[in-house]
Scaffold this motif. Structure first.
Motif, PDB file in Angstrom:
ATOM      1  N   LEU A 134     -11.601  21.451 -71.735  1.00 55.22           N
ATOM      2  CA  LEU A 134     -10.312  20.831 -71.972  1.00 55.22           C
ATOM      3  C   LEU A 134      -9.586  20.881 -70.799  1.00 55.22           C
ATOM      4  N   HIS A 135      -8.835  19.748 -70.474  1.00 57.21           N
ATOM      5  CA  HIS A 135      -7.879  20.006 -69.336  1.00 57.21           C
ATOM      6  C   HIS A 135      -6.454  19.884 -69.813  1.00 57.21           C
ATOM      7  N   GLN A 136      -5.288  20.326 -69.246  1.00 56.11           N
ATOM      8  CA  GLN A 136      -3.923  20.701 -69.930  1.00 56.11           C
ATOM      9  C   GLN A 136      -3.326  19.327 -69.739  1.00 56.11           C
TER      10      GLN A 136
ATOM     11  N   GLY B 106      -3.564  13.050 -72.505  1.00 50.68           N
ATOM     12  CA  GLY B 106      -4.206  11.964 -72.576  1.00 50.68           C
ATOM     13  C   GLY B 106      -5.819  12.560 -71.694  1.00 50.68           C
ATOM     14  N   ALA B 107      -5.756  13.505 -71.399  1.00 48.06           N
ATOM     15  CA  ALA B 107      -7.371  13.897 -70.786  1.00 48.06           C
ATOM     16  C   ALA B 107      -8.249  13.729 -71.907  1.00 48.06           C
ATOM     17  N   PRO B 108      -9.484  13.314 -71.773  1.00 50.56           N
ATOM     18  CA  PRO B 108     -10.397  13.011 -72.709  1.00 50.56           C
ATOM     19  C   PRO B 108     -11.405  14.151 -72.785  1.00 50.56           C
ATOM     20  N   TYR B 109     -12.024  14.486 -73.944  1.00 47.80           N
ATOM     21  CA  TYR B 109     -13.101  15.428 -74.051  1.00 47.80           C
ATOM     22  C   TYR B 109     -14.428  14.998 -74.921  1.00 47.80           C
TER      23      TYR B 109
ATOM     24  N   GLY C 282     -12.314  13.087 -78.261  1.00 47.67           N
ATOM     25  CA  GLY C 282     -11.048  12.967 -78.535  1.00 47.67           C
ATOM     26  C   GLY C 282     -10.223  12.843 -77.102  1.00 47.67           C
ATOM     27  N   GLU C 283      -9.103  13.184 -77.308  1.00 48.22           N
ATOM     28  CA  GLU C 283      -8.030  13.301 -76.025  1.00 48.22           C
ATOM     29  C   GLU C 283      -7.017  14.281 -76.472  1.00 48.22           C
ATOM     30  N   VAL C 284      -6.697  14.959 -75.378  1.00 43.97           N
ATOM     31  CA  VAL C 284      -5.704  16.077 -75.464  1.00 43.97           C
ATOM     32  C   VAL C 284      -4.241  15.055 -75.500  1.00 43.97           C
TER      33      VAL C 284
ATOM     34  N   THR D 111      -6.516  15.054 -80.321  1.00 43.70           N
ATOM     35  CA  THR D 111      -7.312  14.168 -81.326  1.00 43.70           C
ATOM     36  C   THR D 111      -8.714  14.329 -81.504  1.00 43.70           C
ATOM     37  N   HIS D 112      -9.656  14.127 -82.752  1.00 46.20           N
ATOM     38  CA  HIS D 112     -10.700  14.581 -82.828  1.00 46.20           C
ATOM     39  C   HIS D 112     -11.470  13.662 -83.916  1.00 46.20           C
TER      40      HIS D 112
END
Length: 131
Positions: A42-44, A47-50, A58-60, A72-73
């Motif tokens: 995870l990035h802070q 909108g960063a995807p994971y 999802g995205e942060v 999101t998940h």
């Protein structure tokens, strides 16, 4: 069931550790692997995807260090996202923290019941890992 977020579930627990210790664990690689899934990074940035090794993606949506992560998940094979929030706060008792997992936008009562059991197990794993 809420008007805006659909079906939702929350699980919380007071842990015998200071908030900073709980946050460092839950936002670190070992903690993320427990609550989100192995392989997730995870990035802070909003909108960063994971993606996890298990195919969850999802995205942060929000990341406030020391406080909460919102993302999101989407489970593999699913066509819709849910929203997960992980929050750490100071407990009333000195030197303790409250950890909360909250998931919203669930499809129905059955998914809510399933996710409740999931988050209870996650909480137990986190508590065990923290000692």
């Amino acid at each position: 069931m809420t008007r805006d977020a659909g079906w939702e579930i929350g699980v919380s627990k007071t842990l015998p550790h200071p908030p900073s210790v709980v946050w460092d664990f839950i936002s670190g690689d070992e903690g993320i692997a427990i609550w989100l899934g192995p392989g997730a990074e995870l990035h802070q940035e909003k909108g960063a995807p994971y993606e996890t090794a298990d195919g969850i993606s999802g995205e942060v949506r929000g990341y406030r260090p020391g406080d909460r992560i919102r993302l999101t998940h989407r489970a593999p094979g699913s066509t819709r996202d849910t929203t997960i929030q992980v929050a750490v706060s100071r407990a009333r008792a000195e030197g303790k923290a409250v950890l909360r997992f909250h998931q919203e936008r669930l499809s129905d009562a059955s998914e809510r019941a399933h996710r409740r059991e999931h988050w209870k197990q996650v909480m137990a794993h986190v508590a065990d890992a923290l000692g």
